[in-house]
Design a protein around this motif. Structure first.
Motif, PDB file in Angstrom:
ATOM      1  N   THR A  94       0.849  -1.196   0.000  1.00 54.78           N
ATOM      2  CA  THR A  94       0.000   0.000   0.000  1.00 54.78           C
ATOM      3  C   THR A  94       0.880   1.239   0.000  1.00 54.78           C
ATOM      4  O   THR A  94       2.016   1.208   0.479  1.00 54.78           O
ATOM      5  CB  THR A  94      -0.924   0.020   1.224  1.00 54.78           C
ATOM      6  N   ASN A  95       0.353   2.312  -0.574  1.00 51.70           N
ATOM      7  CA  ASN A  95       1.108   3.565  -0.729  1.00 51.70           C
ATOM      8  C   ASN A  95       2.492   3.274  -1.306  1.00 51.70           C
ATOM      9  O   ASN A  95       3.516   3.665  -0.751  1.00 51.70           O
ATOM     10  CB  ASN A  95       1.230   4.295   0.615  1.00 51.70           C
ATOM     11  N   LEU A  96       2.509   2.584  -2.448  1.00 52.55           N
ATOM     12  CA  LEU A  96       3.773   2.119  -3.029  1.00 52.55           C
ATOM     13  C   LEU A  96       4.692   3.270  -3.417  1.00 52.55           C
ATOM     14  O   LEU A  96       5.922   3.105  -3.415  1.00 52.55           O
ATOM     15  CB  LEU A  96       3.481   1.243  -4.254  1.00 52.55           C
ATOM     16  N   ALA A  97       4.147   4.418  -3.758  1.00 52.35           N
ATOM     17  CA  ALA A  97       4.974   5.572  -4.119  1.00 52.35           C
ATOM     18  C   ALA A  97       5.486   6.318  -2.893  1.00 52.35           C
ATOM     19  O   ALA A  97       6.193   7.312  -3.030  1.00 52.35           O
ATOM     20  CB  ALA A  97       4.186   6.514  -5.023  1.00 52.35           C
ATOM     21  N   ASP A  98       5.149   5.835  -1.705  1.00 48.89           N
ATOM     22  CA  ASP A  98       5.571   6.441  -0.436  1.00 48.89           C
ATOM     23  C   ASP A  98       5.200   7.925  -0.399  1.00 48.89           C
ATOM     24  O   ASP A  98       6.011   8.796  -0.038  1.00 48.89           O
ATOM     25  CB  ASP A  98       7.074   6.254  -0.230  1.00 48.89           C
ATOM     26  N   VAL A  99       3.947   8.216  -0.736  1.00 49.46           N
ATOM     27  CA  VAL A  99       3.450   9.592  -0.737  1.00 49.46           C
ATOM     28  C   VAL A  99       3.303  10.074   0.705  1.00 49.46           C
ATOM     29  O   VAL A  99       2.757   9.374   1.560  1.00 49.46           O
ATOM     30  CB  VAL A  99       2.089   9.675  -1.464  1.00 49.46           C
ATOM     31  N   ALA A 100       3.801  11.263   0.987  1.00 49.61           N
ATOM     32  CA  ALA A 100       3.579  11.898   2.288  1.00 49.61           C
ATOM     33  C   ALA A 100       2.281  12.701   2.185  1.00 49.61           C
ATOM     34  O   ALA A 100       2.189  13.651   1.418  1.00 49.61           O
ATOM     35  CB  ALA A 100       4.744  12.807   2.654  1.00 49.61           C
ATOM     36  N   TYR A 101       1.271  12.285   2.940  1.00 45.97           N
ATOM     37  CA  TYR A 101      -0.041  12.915   2.813  1.00 45.97           C
ATOM     38  C   TYR A 101      -0.713  13.013   4.173  1.00 45.97           C
ATOM     39  O   TYR A 101      -0.350  12.329   5.136  1.00 45.97           O
ATOM     40  CB  TYR A 101      -0.934  12.109   1.859  1.00 45.97           C
ATOM     41  N   GLN A 102      -1.690  13.886   4.243  1.00 45.96           N
ATOM     42  CA  GLN A 102      -2.548  14.005   5.411  1.00 45.96           C
ATOM     43  C   GLN A 102      -3.991  13.893   4.960  1.00 45.96           C
ATOM     44  O   GLN A 102      -4.421  14.596   4.045  1.00 45.96           O
ATOM     45  CB  GLN A 102      -2.341  15.344   6.125  1.00 45.96           C
ATOM     46  N   SER A 103      -4.718  13.001   5.589  1.00 46.24           N
ATOM     47  CA  SER A 103      -6.149  12.876   5.325  1.00 46.24           C
ATOM     48  C   SER A 103      -6.909  13.859   6.198  1.00 46.24           C
ATOM     49  O   SER A 103      -6.558  14.077   7.360  1.00 46.24           O
ATOM     50  CB  SER A 103      -6.613  11.448   5.624  1.00 46.24           C
ATOM     51  N   ASN A 104      -7.956  14.470   5.643  1.00 47.67           N
ATOM     52  CA  ASN A 104      -8.756  15.369   6.475  1.00 47.67           C
ATOM     53  C   ASN A 104      -9.572  14.573   7.498  1.00 47.67           C
ATOM     54  O   ASN A 104     -10.165  15.150   8.405  1.00 47.67           O
ATOM     55  CB  ASN A 104      -9.678  16.222   5.613  1.00 47.67           C
ATOM     56  N   MET A 105      -9.560  13.230   7.383  1.00 51.14           N
ATOM     57  CA  MET A 105     -10.241  12.371   8.354  1.00 51.14           C
ATOM     58  C   MET A 105      -9.269  11.807   9.387  1.00 51.14           C
ATOM     59  O   MET A 105      -9.619  10.884  10.127  1.00 51.14           O
ATOM     60  CB  MET A 105     -10.954  11.227   7.628  1.00 51.14           C
ATOM     61  N   SER A 106      -8.058  12.344   9.427  1.00 48.44           N
ATOM     62  CA  SER A 106      -7.075  11.923  10.422  1.00 48.44           C
ATOM     63  C   SER A 106      -6.935  12.998  11.489  1.00 48.44           C
ATOM     64  O   SER A 106      -6.602  14.151  11.196  1.00 48.44           O
ATOM     65  CB  SER A 106      -5.716  11.669   9.770  1.00 48.44           C
ATOM     66  N   ARG A 107      -7.152  12.627  12.740  1.00 51.88           N
ATOM     67  CA  ARG A 107      -6.999  13.581  13.836  1.00 51.88           C
ATOM     68  C   ARG A 107      -5.530  13.945  14.064  1.00 51.88           C
ATOM     69  O   ARG A 107      -5.226  14.987  14.651  1.00 51.88           O
ATOM     70  CB  ARG A 107      -7.605  13.009  15.116  1.00 51.88           C
ATOM     71  N   LEU A 108      -4.619  13.089  13.607  1.00 48.07           N
ATOM     72  CA  LEU A 108      -3.189  13.360  13.787  1.00 48.07           C
ATOM     73  C   LEU A 108      -2.742  14.595  13.010  1.00 48.07           C
ATOM     74  O   LEU A 108      -1.687  15.155  13.282  1.00 48.07           O
ATOM     75  CB  LEU A 108      -2.356  12.153  13.352  1.00 48.07           C
ATOM     76  N   LYS A 109      -3.546  15.017  12.063  1.00 46.25           N
ATOM     77  CA  LYS A 109      -3.228  16.223  11.289  1.00 46.25           C
ATOM     78  C   LYS A 109      -3.095  17.446  12.189  1.00 46.25           C
ATOM     79  O   LYS A 109      -2.369  18.395  11.862  1.00 46.25           O
ATOM     80  CB  LYS A 109      -4.330  16.440  10.249  1.00 46.25           C
ATOM     81  N   TYR A 110      -3.759  17.432  13.343  1.00 47.95           N
ATOM     82  CA  TYR A 110      -3.781  18.598  14.225  1.00 47.95           C
ATOM     83  C   TYR A 110      -2.892  18.413  15.457  1.00 47.95           C
ATOM     84  O   TYR A 110      -2.944  19.229  16.375  1.00 47.95           O
ATOM     85  CB  TYR A 110      -5.226  18.887  14.645  1.00 47.95           C
ATOM     86  N   PHE A 111      -2.062  17.361  15.465  1.00 43.56           N
ATOM     87  CA  PHE A 111      -1.194  17.102  16.606  1.00 43.56           C
ATOM     88  C   PHE A 111       0.179  17.715  16.350  1.00 43.56           C
ATOM     89  O   PHE A 111       1.033  17.114  15.701  1.00 43.56           O
ATOM     90  CB  PHE A 111      -1.048  15.590  16.838  1.00 43.56           C
ATOM     91  N   ASP A 112       0.398  18.917  16.849  1.00 45.25           N
ATOM     92  CA  ASP A 112       1.685  19.582  16.670  1.00 45.25           C
ATOM     93  C   ASP A 112       1.761  20.739  17.663  1.00 45.25           C
ATOM     94  O   ASP A 112       0.893  21.611  17.677  1.00 45.25           O
ATOM     95  CB  ASP A 112       1.829  20.109  15.234  1.00 45.25           C
ATOM     96  N   ASN A 113       2.806  20.735  18.502  1.00 46.87           N
ATOM     97  CA  ASN A 113       2.950  21.839  19.462  1.00 46.87           C
ATOM     98  C   ASN A 113       3.639  23.050  18.839  1.00 46.87           C
ATOM     99  O   ASN A 113       3.697  24.113  19.454  1.00 46.87           O
ATOM    100  CB  ASN A 113       3.704  21.372  20.710  1.00 46.87           C
ATOM    101  N   TYR A 114       4.184  22.897  17.608  1.00 44.28           N
ATOM    102  CA  TYR A 114       4.760  24.032  16.872  1.00 44.28           C
ATOM    103  C   TYR A 114       4.183  24.045  15.456  1.00 44.28           C
ATOM    104  O   TYR A 114       4.878  23.753  14.479  1.00 44.28           O
ATOM    105  CB  TYR A 114       6.289  23.928  16.813  1.00 44.28           C
ATOM    106  N   PRO A 115       2.883  24.368  15.318  1.00 47.74           N
ATOM    107  CA  PRO A 115       2.278  24.341  13.978  1.00 47.74           C
ATOM    108  C   PRO A 115       2.889  25.360  13.023  1.00 47.74           C
ATOM    109  O   PRO A 115       2.848  25.168  11.811  1.00 47.74           O
ATOM    110  CB  PRO A 115       0.795  24.647  14.265  1.00 47.74           C
ATOM    111  N   VAL A 116       3.456  26.421  13.571  1.00 43.73           N
ATOM    112  CA  VAL A 116       4.151  27.411  12.729  1.00 43.73           C
ATOM    113  C   VAL A 116       5.642  27.167  12.887  1.00 43.73           C
ATOM    114  O   VAL A 116       6.226  27.400  13.944  1.00 43.73           O
ATOM    115  CB  VAL A 116       3.785  28.849  13.147  1.00 43.73           C
ATOM    116  N   ASN A 117       6.285  26.659  11.830  1.00 41.74           N
ATOM    117  CA  ASN A 117       7.703  26.305  11.907  1.00 41.74           C
ATOM    118  C   ASN A 117       8.325  26.465  10.527  1.00 41.74           C
ATOM    119  O   ASN A 117       7.638  26.707   9.537  1.00 41.74           O
ATOM    120  CB  ASN A 117       7.865  24.863  12.417  1.00 41.74           C
TER     121      ASN A 117
END
Length: 817
Positions: A768-791
């Motif tokens: 799965t994800n054979l091209a090793d794409v770095a992506y974020q799904s809008n259905m993933s809560r991990l998208k909002y896990f960052d203590n430094y969102p501005v970096n």
């Protein structure tokens, strides 16, 4: 007591009913050759057998009743017919060859087993072949390719089903028809079911409150285990799975048997994984898990019907990521003290370890239920009784890792009673009642997000079907009443640990929650039709009204949930949600093409959603606790509209019947219509967590001819496209827009057999994800896990899993055929 005595007398009276047996032959319509291995099964009786080498079959211990029978064999069109066992001692069946399997028998969202073709309710069916030929880290993620179905995820092992843009307590998850109660209100609370246990899945894509009540407002996911084995059989299997990305290691052992109608079975499973990885984040700290599962059942299939008893245990330790990083290196850091003033960088050794971190959650789920079906005259009485206990402990104290922060102990007793009237002149009727009593105690922890509560559901319903040749009608009505009460809660400091604890001594204590009591009620119903224009073309239409009572978090939440990283606030003034959904679909099935198009429109009154609050001075509203700042979210209520649809086409090009090309597309739009004085503008005109346009294409080659020791060989390659989601709820950055992405996958599998075609084992290799794409799904809560969102990287949050290879091995065990 009188009711119990009457039930026992009724049960005993059925022992004297005359039993019958069914014999017959299953052959090919094309050449009259016998078809050994075909399965003859009665879904409503949970009884069946497999066809012998000469094409014959025999089923004993059958009641003298009218019921539906299906006969299945890969490569042939499924035979489905309603027969009267009192008048049909012999049934000979000729199966037609078919490369397209477009019809199934479903038991979800209907009063009894029904052809999916004749059911006007929008549904999807996922069979064992699909589950075998795809890979996932949990059973809900296995639905990712099903049109109209998505998952809200918090890492690889925590996923919640979404159907046509709606999720949480609007989707009722069932295990073998029994509601799954596991704290569904929580963002990071997954579905507590062993994925090895599930053989097929039925999905209702729309309001199913008529049959299941509150929590089925947007649909149902019914996770179904394997059917009981044919009489005289003892079989089992050993299954293993390894996945490269997070080092997942899983194994499962199962055995089952059937001796003169006494059925039994068991399964034990284990899986564990370390932190998953992607090319931007490397290994994502604190996303590992360990899981142990046990399931066992016994039952009787007799002339009076059947009665089965099932027990299961689910025990998992799941790490909880928070996304904290070092400001300069962007490497993950970890909490080591309550003060949390210094966070060291996580070492490579820890990132690759299978050891569960101190910050994690442990969930233990116990379930026991009985499922019985009694023949009463010419009708049937069905009764399901269940008990579940869900113990959830979320450990958030790194220096005292044995003390749980959040400690939830929920107990649920569920009931489901139905009477099926005998069919007459094409009319079928069902009356029944179902619901649950539930209590949830929260006082054993040190953090209190919700109060202890109890609730009781009472709900009668009636459901009617009419078959008149090409036209099938189905309609019904239901009234729900839920008595809900939460208890006041006082907290004080524990002199030994220094943490908060619940107390009954109100002197000097802080009142965290007040008493609350309310009765929620509502009417729901549905009506629909299926019309067969021709043998290959049909149309379905359905309208339904759904109902849902607000959950405990929406009503009473007040506190920081360790697994979410924000303070949650509820609202005790909320009203029940009501939906009104219209569906229409057209379906075409021929020898080489299967296609469908379905569209829907759904209006929801009193729709509840979560919104980040803004401070009086601009920016985020912040709640301070133990030296940490947490953003504040509060549930809101509004009117919403969701509309969209799904389309699919499966092509088997002639004469290349071994090749087929599957394509599907799903689309949901959602609008915030306002209400309760809210002003709608560009930042809040949509609603959160709506999946974007999603397409899936898959080219599959299946070879029937044996090659050396290999048989049932298949090869496949697929592509999933997710469009950008710009229709986000942007108010105060509650949501952010999400970029689109494309994923490529592939797979190979085969049976390895002896010269006499006895199966030795089955292997499957998937990427799965054979091209090793770095992506974020809008259905993933991990998208909002960052203590430094501005970096300086230009990226924020945690990305989803990168390239992954999965290796499956299944070894059958055939003790007695």
């Amino acid at each position: 007591m009188k009711i119990i005595i009457c039930m026992m007398l009724l049960f005993l009276s059925q022992l004297f009913y005359a039993q019958t047996k069914l014999i017959g032959f299953v052959k090919s319509k094309a050449n009259a050759e016998p078809l050994p291995g075909a399965i003859v099964y009665f879904p409503d009786l949970k009884n069946g057998t497999s066809v012998k080498a000469d094409g014959s079959f025999e089923i004993n211990n059958l009641p003298r009743t009218k019921t539906l029978v299906q006969v299945k064999l890969i490569g042939y069109k499924t035979f489905i017919k309603t027969i009267d066992l009192a008048e049909t001692p012999v049934l000979n069946i000729d199966l037609e060859e078919s490369v397209v399997e477009a019809n199934e028998v479903v038991v979800t969202g209907v009063s009894k087993a029904t052809e999916i073709k004749r059911n006007p309710i929008p549904m999807a069916f996922i069979d064992s072949k699909y589950l075998t030929e795809n890979t996932a880290t949990n059973i809900i993620d296995a639905l990712a390719k099903v049109p109209g179905v998505n998952a809200l995820s918090t890492g690889p092992n925590v996923s919640k089903p979404f159907i046509r843009g709606l999720g949480y307590n609007r989707i009722l998850t069932l295990f073998d028809g029994v509601r799954q109660e596991s704290q569904q209100w929580g963002d990071e609370h997954g579905i507590e079911v062993d994925q090895f246990l599930i053989e097929r899945i039925e999905v209702v894509k729309g309001p199913a409150s008529l049959i299941y009540g509150s929590d089925a407002l947007a649909g149902v996911v019914n996770l179904l285990p394997a059917n009981p084995l044919p009489e005289g059989s003892i079989k089992g299997s050993i299954q293993t799975n390894y996945q490269s990305n997070n080092g997942l290691r899983a194994a499962s052992f199962a055995m089952a048997g059937n001796t003169n109608g006494f059925i039994w079975g068991m399964r034990a499973s284990h899986k564990e994984a370390t932190n998953f990885q992607n090319k931007y984040d490397g290994r994502v700290f604190n996303t590992g898990f360990k899981e142990n599962d046990l399931n066992a059942y016994i039952g009787l299939n007799r002339k009076w019907g059947y009665s089965h008893l099932n027990f299961s245990l689910y025990d998992t330790e799941q790490e909880i990521p928070d996304g904290s990083r070092d400001s300069s290196t962007r490497k993950f850091t970890k909490q080591i003290s309550e003060e949390d003033t210094i966070r060291p960088i996580v070492s490579d050794k820890e990132l690759n370890s299978y050891t569960i971190n101190a910050i994690h959650q442990r969930v233990q789920h116990y379930r026991i239920f009985s499922s019985s079906n009694f023949i009463v005259g010419h009708g049937k009485l069905a009764l399901r009784l269940g008990y579940q206990q869900s113990i959830r402990r979320e450990y958030a104290h790194p220096q005292q890792p044995t003390i749980a922060g959040l400690y939830l102990n929920m107990q649920t007793v569920s009931y489901d009673l139905k009477y099926y009237f005998p069919e007459k002149n094409g009319w079928e009727g069902t009356i029944g009642t179902n619901g649950m009593y539930q209590s949830n105690n929260v006082t054993a922890g040190t953090e209190f997000v919700i109060p202890s509560y109890n609730l009781l559901d009472l709900a009668p319903f009636v459901f009617v079907k009419k078959n008149s040749g090409k036209l099938d009608l189905a309609f019904g009505a239901r009234y729900d009443a839920r008595s809900f009460q939460n208890s006041e809660l006082y907290v004080t400091n524990n002199p030994i640990t220094g943490f908060e604890m619940a107390t009954s001594d109100t002197g000097g204590a802080i009142k965290r929650f007040a008493n609350y009591k309310h009765t929620f009620s509502g009417f729901s119903g549905s009506g629909g039709l299926t019309y067969n224009i021709t043998e290959k073309l049909m149309i379905k239409a359905n309208v339904a009204r759904g109902y849902r009572a607000p959950n405990i978090s929406e009503l009473s939440a007040k506190g920081v949930h360790p697994g979410t990283g924000f303070e949650q606030l509820g609202d005790a003034n909320f009203k029940p949600e009501f939906s009104f959904q219209q569906d229409i679909g057209i379906f075409f099935d021929s020898e080489h093409i299967s296609a469908s198009t379905e569209v829907f429109n759904n209006i929801l009154d009193n729709y509840i959603f979560n919104q980040k609050l803004q401070s009086f001075f601009g920016g985020d509203s912040v709640y301070k606790e133990a030296g940490n700042n947490y953003p504040v979210f509060k549930f809101r209520q509004t009117k919403a509209q969701l509309y969209g649809g799904e389309a699919r086409i499966d092509i088997h090009p002639h004469p290349l019947d071994w090749l087929h090309f599957e394509n599907s597309v799903s689309l949901v739009y959602a609008l915030n219509k306002g209400g309760n004085g809210a002003v709608i503008n560009d930042s809040n005109k949509y609603i959160p967590f709506i999946p974007p346009l999603h397409t899936n294409s898959e080219l599959i080659a299946e070879f029937k001819k044996k090659v050396s020791c290999f048989s049932n060989i298949y090869l496949k390659v697929g592509m999933q496209y997710y469009a950008s989601q710009n229709r986000a709820f942007l108010f105060n950055n509650t949501e952010t827009k999400t970029l689109g992405y494309t994923l490529i996958d592939a797979g190979f599998g085969t049976d390895v057999t002896t010269k006499k075609r006895r199966k030795l084992f089955t292997i499957g290799i998937f990427g799965t994800n054979l091209a090793d794409v770095a992506y974020q799904s809008n259905m993933s809560r991990l998208k909002y896990f960052d203590n430094y969102p501005v970096n300086g990287s230009g990226r924020s949050g945690i990305y989803s899993m990168g390239r992954n290879f999965s290796f499956k091995l299944t070894i059958p065990i055939d003790v007695k055929k």
